[in-house]
Enzyme design. Structure first.
Site, mmCIF file in Angstrom:
data_model
loop_
_atom_site.group_PDB
_atom_site.id
_atom_site.type_symbol
_atom_site.label_atom_id
_atom_site.label_comp_id
_atom_site.label_asym_id
_atom_site.label_seq_id
_atom_site.Cartn_x
_atom_site.Cartn_y
_atom_site.Cartn_z
ATOM 1 N N ASP A 139 -14.295 -25.970 -61.184
ATOM 2 C CA ASP A 139 -13.161 -25.552 -60.365
ATOM 3 C C ASP A 139 -13.676 -24.955 -59.062
ATOM 4 O OD1 ASP A 139 -11.020 -24.357 -59.189
ATOM 5 O OD2 ASP A 139 -10.375 -23.220 -60.932
ATOM 6 N N ASP A 165 -0.567 -19.697 -60.345
ATOM 7 C CA ASP A 165 -1.941 -19.844 -59.881
ATOM 8 C C ASP A 165 -2.020 -19.126 -58.539
ATOM 9 O OD1 ASP A 165 -4.387 -20.579 -58.917
ATOM 10 O OD2 ASP A 165 -3.880 -22.692 -58.617
ATOM 11 N N GLU A 188 -8.835 -19.779 -64.882
ATOM 12 C CA GLU A 188 -8.394 -20.992 -64.190
ATOM 13 C C GLU A 188 -8.917 -22.293 -64.827
ATOM 14 O OE1 GLU A 188 -9.241 -20.100 -60.094
ATOM 15 O OE2 GLU A 188 -7.597 -18.669 -60.034
ATOM 16 N N LYS A 246 -7.851 -12.802 -51.213
ATOM 17 C CA LYS A 246 -8.250 -12.756 -52.624
ATOM 18 C C LYS A 246 -9.709 -12.317 -52.749
ATOM 19 C CE LYS A 246 -8.277 -15.722 -56.766
ATOM 20 N NZ LYS A 246 -8.082 -17.113 -57.208
#
Lengths: 563, 471
Positions: free
Chosen positions: A168, A7, A146, A69
């Site tokens: 999420d 992850d 995810e 990211k």
């Protein structure tokens, strides 16, 4: 050989592996499951990743970077010291650190991984993630969404059948997926999300509001003041629902200020962000065409779902309490590990099949003759939330007489005008000259399980086919560039594994020194000096003992639950 | 093969059986291994689920005609009971507007962070329609209001008229009364702000909208969003009308529209807004929302690092199917403009310096500086024409661009070649000019250096004109 599941998060990363005994999270060199996604270079030019780098963010923000990211799939580069890095390169360094941890844990070489990406990541961002894996020396054949990973972990854990809504909310991205689990089938019905909404935005909002009230500009702050402010606000955010009022001592602009953080203030700041979070949830519900009564469980994933405000908003929307009995920080890594196990065809998992959807509409631009000033229209080819893998053909024809080329632009998005959608690339094919509309080309879009797109264009009259994986991708590298990047990254070395804990402690001490005052400062500096002396003696037993002692003292001093 | 054959199942109406059959087949047809067969299987599965549902309904209608009514009642009761916001989103009302209004009226869950309460279920669809009808009537009877005050009153009526229906609810639900009071208070603040054209385009002045947690309440959010949308639309509509008459009036700027759109999701509720308000009013706002490209700064939230290096995403160059050469005269004017510009920028000061320091006469100084400007022009032209602007300031004003034979930008090397060609043709003097007159805009030095001076503006306009003409 084991395939690991990773992850790769905005704030934290984790990895896991599926063994005969089940799923396990792999501890990093400090023995922790979470590795902060922070990368830095230290004074000797050595590479620092994870907690140590996070501690260094305050005093060495020039050579340390976090939350990169967000730059995946863009052309931007970040300068650390004298070197430049792209987001995939920085991600590769985090992946390399995780890979080494996994190798140390499994005592074998690891060359393949399944990496999770936000479901709402676009093609450019997915390609960038794949590239990061390659640069870290990992073969990444499979990217997993995810929320899907989280649902797999929950599905296997609870063995419950039914419809799940997975929310999420991570450090930097927000994903919504609606899934159904039955007879070993995990079927995704719909996905939606926001690629620029996460826990970091709440902190950012707190900082913006504080600085606005103090009439200060962000650019006027010294880097270490700003990073210190980030850390204080981050900690305050975590405590917001437990304490009715928090008093912070801010050191900004060379002054020391008392700053009060109240839940009411935070609530005010969060409202626009929560409103943004509602949109994708509503859209996913519409797309899945399921009434809320048919949602059996609402699952919360990602550290930021701990925010009470977010929970109560979800509660009000669905009239029930959401569940989160698996650790929201690591559940995605567990799911990715399960998927990796599936990939390695571990026999225990053979009876699970996963079907996913493509979260965006993919299409091409067509000439807009009604209002040319607005630019081309968008012609959808693969509609959003179509089950994947899928391959769809649509025909387009020439727009002008004697046209000798057709340019197929590749776009992704939901707007009827191409310019408001995300540009993925283009493909130009030659066609024989004919009057307008007589020459037809067939455009085939193929979308695979990893969420990567391939485009084929066939000219009907000549039968020639032109093919490409999306070619002009922002941030994409040629083979030569890739080789160069690999050389550049290979030059960067980590500290020896056994030294990492010492480095982390020193970095933490430095940070505490920065935050501390008067006597406390003297005390910390004395402790650090004594630790330096012990390190010089290189007696491992003694180092371990002193380290444990100092850690204990730091734990007491350290009011911030920082990580 | 029929879908049932693909699933290896007898036609039936049992969703569970279909799912089981699909699961069994799917394990032999993994999507990553057999993508095409998987697509076939999946569409067969979806089709079968739908068919099963239809079969089920038919059967019920056929066997027990009376039970339908009962069923429908149960269904609607169920629907009413599910009065969370999302339940309403799924509600299958006839028109989107009704659906939305139903949502507003049924959602009365009080705003508390801990308790999650079910709203009172006794609100039927009819009430929703009635209110909506009223609202629409109001919207249509409302004249394009010039007097700011009457708007206020109208908005007030809007809520007041809704209230009679829900008076009982309001009594039962003090939270809702609070929300309505808050709505009026905020709306007054909006109106006060809108009175000050000098302030209403400052984004910070609108922050007060998010001060109340009620913003997260669906009913409050929608009603406030609608009222603000209407006010904005009227102001901008009126402003565009008066602007076309030659007067200027302040408009709500795009960044305020974008900000409010992010709070009230006007984009997502466009169909409801079109249902509630005049089309021309809605167009007015949505067109400006459309025209602006919203870009999220990817660097937002990025922490640390010495410097962020942003690489410009290179815009694809303009390409058309036909190009027009620049006109000789216009190019002459462009050159004169450039020299003049240089004279104003540099030469003027230079000549003053010469006159003061070297005691030259005004005429002599001017002649020398003009000469210098001429030389400087050559240098500037080289750099400017090879740069991404592809034009000297004079050419830029004319809409001209210098390109190579492929109509692309020339590099600095090619630019130098072009400069040399130009200086070579200078000695030709008047003869050169004469020849150039017959070359149709593709002049001697252009030909020598394999470059073109293209009238991009004309090329673009002609291209668009042809597109429209043919369409």
């Amino acid at each position: 050989m084991a395939i690991i599941g990773i992850d790769l998060g905005t704030t934290n990363s984790a990895c896991g592996v599926m063994t005969d005994e089940g799923v396990t999270l792999i501890p990093n060199r400090l023995g922790e499951a979470l590795t902060p996604s922070v990368v830095g270079l230290d004074d000797d030019g050595k590479l620092v990743v994870g907690k140590t780098a996070k501690e260094r963010l305050i005093n060495h923000s020039d050579t340390t970077v976090a939350a990169f990211k967000r730059l995946m799939g863009t052309d931007h580069k970040i300068k650390l010291g004298r070197q430049q890095f792209s987001a995939p390169e920085l991600s590769a360094l985090v992946l390399r650190s995780l890979k080494e941890d996994a190798e140390a844990y499994l005592k074998e070489e690891v060359t393949e991984a399944v990496i999770s990406v936000p479901a709402y990541f676009n093609d450019n961002q997915r390609q960038a993630t794949k590239l990061a894996g390659e640069l870290a020396g990992l073969k990444v054949e499979r990217l997993i969404n995810e929320p899907t990973a989280a649902a797999i972990a929950y599905g296997l854990h609870d063995k419950r059948e039914g419809n799940f809504l997975v929310l999420d909310l991570g450090g930097g991205t927000f994903d919504v997926s609606i899934l159904e689990f039955f007879d070993g089938i995990m079927e995704v019905h719909a996905s939606a999300g926001d690629n620029f909404l996460g826990g970091e935005d709440f902190v950012e909002a707190m900082i913006d509001s504080t600085l606005e009230e103090l009439a200060l500009k962000k650019s006027s702050l010294k880097p270490h003041e700003l990073q210190n402010l980030y850390m204080q606000m981050e900690t305050a955010k975590r405590r917001i629902s437990q304490q009715s009022e928090q008093l912070l001592t801010l050191k900004i602009g060379g002054r020391e200020l008392e700053w009060r953080v109240t839940p009411e203030w935070f609530e005010k700041l969060s409202t626009p962000l929560l409103l943004r979070a509602k949109r994708p949830i509503e859209r996913a519900m519409r797309d899945a065409d399921l009434p809320p009564s048919k949602i059996d469980e609402v699952i919360l994933v990602g550290g930021s779902t701990r925010l009470a405000l977010f929970r109560s908003m979800v509660g009000r929307m669905f009239g029930r309490l959401p569940s989160c009995h698996l650790d929201p920080d690591t559940v995605v890594a567990m799911g990715a590990a399960i998927q990796a196990g599936l990939k390695a065809k571990n026999s225990a998992l053979d009876d699970i099949v996963l079907t996913d959807v493509c979260p965006y509409t993919l299409g091409t631009g067509i000439v807009n003759e009604d209002s040319p000033q607005l630019g081309n229209y968008f012609l959808p080819i693969i509609e959003r939330n179509t089950v994947v893998p899928v391959s769809i053909v649509r025909s387009v024809c020439t727009a002008r007489d004697d046209q000798n080329e057709v340019c197929i632009d590749i776009y992704q998005g939901e707007n009827r005008l191409v310019k408001k959608n995300v540009y993925l690339g283009e493909l130009t094919v030659p066609v024989p000259k004919k009057p307008r509309g007589e020459e037809v080309v067939e455009v085939r879009y193929s979308y695979d399980m990893n969420g990567l797109l391939e485009v084929d264009v066939t000219v009907a009259s000549t039968g020639k086919t032109f093919n490409k994986l999306v070619e002009f991708t922002p941030g994409a590298l040629s083979a030569q560039d890739k080789a160069q990047a690999l050389v550049k990254l290979a030059k960067l070395k980590f500290h020896p594994r056994e030294d990492e804990e010492n480095q982390a402690l020193l970095a933490r001490g430095e940070r505490l020194y920065e935050a501390g005052l008067g006597e406390q400062r003297d005390y910390i500096s004395k402790l650090l000096a004594s630790f330096d002396r012990v390190l010089d003696k290189q007696n491992l037993v003694e180092i371990g003992k002193v380290r444990a002692e100092i850690t204990e003292i730091f734990d007491k001093l350290d009011g911030e639950d920082w990580i | 093969m029929s879908p049932w054959e693909i699933l290896e199942l007898e036609p039936c109406n049992d969703a569970r059986a279909i799912k089981r059959a699909y699961a069994k087949k799917l394990k032999q047809t993994r999507p990553d291994e057999k993508p095409e067969e998987f697509q076939q299987l999946h569409s067969a599965y979806k089709w079968a689920l739908k068919a099963a549902e239809e079969l089920k309904e038919e059967k019920k209608e056929g066997e027990e005609p009376h039970s339908t009514e009962v069923l429908a009642e149960v269904a609607s009761a169920e629907q009413a009971a599910l009065s969370t916001e999302a339940a309403q989103l799924q509600g299958q009302a006839e028109t989107p507007v009704q659906q939305r209004s139903e949502l507003n009226h049924q959602d009365q869950s009080p705003v508390t962070h801990e308790a999650i309460e079910q709203a009172p279920p006794e609100v039927s669809l009819d009430q929703g329609q009635e209110t909506e009808g009223e609202r629409q009537r109001e919207a249509s009877t409302e004249k394009p209001v010039e007097e700011q005050h009457s708007k206020d009153k109208n908005a007030h009526e809007d809520i007041v008229q809704e209230n009679p229906i829900e008076e009982d609810d309001t009594e039962q639900d003090p939270q809702r009364a609070l929300r309505i009071a808050e709505y009026h208070r905020v709306l007054e603040q909006v109106d006060r702000l809108l009175q000050e054209p000098s302030n209403f385009n400052v984004k910070e002045n609108w922050r007060f909208l998010t001060d109340t947690p009620y913003m997260l309440d669906e009913e409050y959010n929608w009603n406030l969003g609608l009222s603000i949308f209407e006010r904005f639309a009227r102001i901008n509509f009126q402003a565009s009308e008066t602007t076309s008459k030659g007067k200027k009036q302040a408009q709500i700027s795009n960044n305020i529209l974008q900000y409010c759109n992010s709070l009230f999701d006007w984009d997502g509720n466009a169909s409801y807004l079109y249902g509630a308000l005049d089309e021309s009013l809605c167009d007015c706002i949505f067109n400006s929302l459309q025209s602006e490209e919203v870009t999220v700064d990817p660097a937002q939230g990025l922490r640390g690092g010495r410097k962020l290096i942003r690489q410009k995403i290179t815009q694809p160059e303009e390409t058309y199917d036909q190009y027009y050469f620049g006109h000789l005269l216009a190019r002459g004017v462009a050159v004169l403009l450039d020299v003049l510009l240089l004279y104003v920028a540099v030469g003027f000061i230079a000549s003053i310096v010469m006159m003061k320091v070297y005691d030259m006469s005004e005429g002599a100084a001017t002649t020398i500086t003009l000469g210098i400007c001429g030389l400087a022009y050559l240098l500037v032209a080289w750099i400017a024409e090879s740069s991404r602007f592809q034009a000297t300031p004079g050419k830029y004003l004319m809409g001209y661009k210098v390109t190579n034979k492929k109509f692309e930008r020339i590099g600095y090397g090619h630019g130098l070649w072009r400069l040399l060609s130009f200086t070579l043709t200078l000695p030709l003097g008047k003869i050169g000019w004469l020849i150039n007159c017959f070359l149709g805009g593709n002049l001697i030095h252009d030909r020598l250096s394999a470059s073109h001076v293209i009238n991009m503006r004309k090329s673009r306009e002609e291209y668009l004109r042809r597109l429209r003409g043919e369409g």
